[in-house]
Scaffold this active site. Structure first.
Site, PDB file in Angstrom:
ATOM      1  N   HIS A 158      40.063  67.622  39.278  1.00 63.05           N
ATOM      2  CA  HIS A 158      40.465  67.390  37.897  1.00 63.05           C
ATOM      3  C   HIS A 158      41.977  67.213  37.772  1.00 63.05           C
ATOM      4  O   HIS A 158      42.452  66.603  36.806  1.00 63.05           O
ATOM      5  CB  HIS A 158      39.984  68.537  37.012  1.00 63.05           C
ATOM      6  N   HIS A 167      29.625  66.718  44.169  1.00 64.04           N
ATOM      7  CA  HIS A 167      28.458  67.430  43.644  1.00 64.04           C
ATOM      8  C   HIS A 167      27.592  68.040  44.733  1.00 64.04           C
ATOM      9  O   HIS A 167      26.561  68.648  44.444  1.00 64.04           O
ATOM     10  CB  HIS A 167      27.631  66.484  42.766  1.00 64.04           C
TER      11      HIS A 167
END
Length: 720
Positions: free
Chosen positions: A78, A245
């Site tokens: 992020h 993920h």
């Protein structure tokens, strides 16, 4: 509370974004050399300390599965993932994630905890380890401790200590709104420039789907738009999503309304931490989505890819009230291998998928990549390693800025490589010889200045891309940019290439001149001669050493966003068909000045000098407010502020204006918004006053020469 000028007059041109370029904001002072300090670190020791923190679960924020690894990966992702190619802003450099607005974005919920966990490491190494480097390195260490082989790590990110107010995050005034103004023609997958994230306050796209609905086609369109604006192709996109993920889970054990305010709105006693909630009662809440993606959330494998492709998935509302996906049949839900619960290994959790995951499976091109990864796990590993390395280093510029023992030998095209010189660069005698040859060539003063400007002004301090080094102005796509006047530019470059060939072929030693150096030297000659015509003897500093890049060393597609849609310095208005959020030409000029790391004074001097030189697009008279164009005078400011003239817009768009003598009514001048803003804006007018004074011309010449040299050398990291 006292209102700011911007709040009193919202349409007031914002010049404060240039103030940071003239101020020293780093508490370590201007003499501190971060690169030197970083090189003294024992990187293995730093990584060991990060790993110790990563596996030491704290009661105030317990680790999932006994490790903070997935949390640190999300933090690094992020931090780096805000980067966008449109203007090169955001990204991991500067560690802007620890400052508002990023520190309080909904998509960064609980990343304040991740940074707080790393506080002991930062305190131990102090100034030798920036937060920007520490955040990214923690992500790498997390991957490595969970069985993944990373491609490498480079230090060199220098921290910011003030939010970057120049970043345009979007038109919304609330987080996570579904404002159609973010998209051109309100069409999903068609973001306005310079945006990259498709939702205000999220890093990429809405995990539930466009506008919070499980729309697979729209989600795939948003993913492709978003990741392309990070210069990622389909394989890199799938690798990043699938690789990321593979680890961890999302937390949505309860509705997000159970969470307290973000850090910037939290009460003082929370000491900079936000999103307070009773996780012991409700479980951790980060989003409205709950669950892991596979059965081994702390191990590198193909579990995510296998689950996504092997099962059919259906949308449903999870415990947090958000859309997520589960195996479509009861039989599949029983069959799929469960993961241990994050806090209680005696319990288990069923894997889930996000709308953005399932969208990859239903998009033909993305699915092809997924299937290849499933069949070829080693290719998946390599693709993720390279894409992750690109993600976390994309905003650092050329490889020569990369520091540390883990920098790979390979240099990538996205780093805009510049070849090393295999010859001796020119010295003072050769420079004098070349200057004489340039003066004897069939090149006008404006040819010299405009070509040097077009080459050097591509530089962006945001991501250290562009600039004169490499002479990419002669390559696609830059040689065909409209602002560069391609036909005229081609003639100038032909002349320069002839001069280069004549000089290099005449040498009986190893001294050679690059086209990149010749272009900058030519611009300097133009400026020196213009100053001489105004009565000033100046020497523009020149540091040789630039080399010429090849087409193979140039990622033409990712250079396209550097093309100016308008250029206030050359008075280039563009076609006005802009798909973006900038309302006026003058806002564009200030934005460009910020990317060039200019102060308000430097902006003013540069525009006034360029107008005096007549260095305007297509050689028009717009803004050339002088009877003696080509001489470096202060006539631009004198005549702009002269009350003997009045101005009227030529058309309703108020981009071009005509100047008339008040007494006779005769039209004398033509100018643009780029020009008149220096007399209509109070702060710019205050600077223009300085240069318009009788004793202001000499100062203008001095200031112009200084800022011209600055722009010509912005990309010379070898001179630091």
């Amino acid at each position: 509370m006292t209102w700011s000028n911007q709040e009193w007059w919202p349409e007031l041109l914002r010049l404060d974004i240039l103030d940071d370029n003239a101020a020293e904001l780093d508490p370590y002072g201007e003499d501190f050399d971060y690169a030197e300090a970083f090189q003294e670190l024992d990187l293995d020791e730093v990584k060991s300390d990060i790993q110790d923190v990563m596996t030491d679960s704290q009661e105030w924020w317990p680790a999932d599965y006994g490790t903070y690894g997935p949390l640190f990966i999300r933090m690094a992702w992020h931090s780096a993932g805000t980067y966008r190619t449109i203007d090169g802003r955001a990204g991991a450099s500067g560690a802007l994630q620890r400052l508002p607005p990023e520190s309080s974005w909904p998509d960064n919920v609980n990343l304040d905890k991740a940074r707080r966990l790393l506080q002991p490491v930062k305190q131990k190494y102090g100034r030798a380890l920036s937060w920007g480097d520490l955040i990214v390195l923690a992500g790498n260490v997390a991957l490595e401790t969970m069985g993944f082989e990373t491609y490498g790590f480079a230090g060199g990110r220098v921290d910011e200590y003030k939010s970057n107010e120049a970043v345009e995050w979007g038109p919304e005034t609330e987080w996570e709104t579904t404002d159609p103004e973010r998209f051109e023609d309100e069409e999903v997958g068609n973001l306005k420039d310079p945006l990259a994230n498709t939702v205000m306050g999220l890093i990429y796209v809405n995990p539930e789907g466009p506008y919070g609905e499980p729309d697979l086609e729209g989600s795939a369109a948003n993913i492709r738009e978003e990741f392309s604006r990070m210069a990622m192709d389909d394989e890199e996109t799938v690798a990043l999503i699938a690789g990321g993920h593979t680890f961890g889970k999302v937390h949505g054990a309860d509705d997000e309304t159970e969470v307290g305010p973000e850090p910037e709105a939290a009460p003082m006693e929370d000491q900079g931490l936000g999103w307070d909630h009773d996780f012991e009662k409700a479980g951790m809440i980060t989003s409205g989505i709950e669950g892991p993606w596979n059965s081994a959330p702390t191990m590198w494998d193909t579990g995510y890819v296998d689950n996504l492709l092997e099962y059919e998935w259906e949308p449903h509302k999870g415990p947090g009230g958000a859309w997520q996906w589960r195996p479509a049949s009861e039989e599949e839900r029983e069959d799929i291998e469960k993961a241990p619960a994050a806090q209680d290994f005696d319990e288990s959790e069923q894997p889930m998928m996000l709308t953005t995951d399932v969208a990859l499976k239903h998009d033909e091109d993305y699915r092809e990549v997924l299937e290849n990864f499933k069949e070829n796990p080693e290719e998946f590993q390599q693709a993720f390693a390279r894409a992750w390395y690109k993600l976390i280093h994309r905003d650092m510029g050329p490889a020569q800025r990369f520091l540390g023992p883990e920098v790979p030998d390979e240099e990538f095209v996205w780093q805009d490589p510049i070849p090393d010189a295999d010859y001796e660069t020119v010295g003072e005698d050769e420079v004098a010889e070349l200057e004489a040859a340039i003066r004897d060539a069939d090149l006008s003063r404006t040819d010299l200045v405009k070509t040097a400007w077009a080459s050097a002004s591509t530089y962006r301090d945001s991501d250290k891309r562009g600039g004169a080094n490499g002479a990419r102005i002669r390559l696609e796509p830059q040689k065909n940019w409209e602002a560069n006047e391609p036909e005229a530019l081609a003639d100038v470059l032909d002349t320069y290439e002839e001069l280069q060939a004549e000089f290099n072929e005449s040498r009986d030693d190893d001294v050679r001149v690059s086209l990149a150096d010749l272009i900058v030297l030519g611009g300097n000659v133009g400026v020196e001669d213009a100053a001489a015509d105004a009565g000033y003897d100046v020497d523009v500093p020149f540091e040789p050493g630039r080399t010429d890049a090849t087409a193979e060393q140039t990622d033409a597609d990712s250079f396209e966003p550097l093309e100016p849609k308008a250029d206030g310095f050359r008075n280039y208005l563009g076609d006005g068909d802009w798909n973006d959020l900038y309302d006026t030409l003058e806002e564009r000029m200030v934005d460009k000045a910020e990317l060039l790391n200019l102060s308000v004074t430097e902006l003013t001097a540069l525009v006034g000098g360029m107008r005096a030189l007549g260095a305007t697009y297509d050689d028009t008279d717009r803004g050339v407010l002088t009877d003696d164009p080509g001489a470096l005078t202060n006539d631009f400011f004198v005549n702009l502020l002269d009350m003997d003239y009045e101005w009227e817009p030529v058309s309703d768009d108020e981009q071009v204006f005509e100047g008339y003598e008040r007494d006779s009514g005769e039209q004398v001048w033509e100018a643009t918004r780029f020009d008149l803003i220096f007399s209509s804006n109070a702060r710019l007018r205050a600077h223009a006053d300085v240069y318009a004074a009788e004793d202001g011309e000499e100062k203008l010449v001095e200031d112009f020469v200084e800022v011209w040299h600055k722009v010509m050398t912005l990309d010379r990291f070898d001179l630091d």
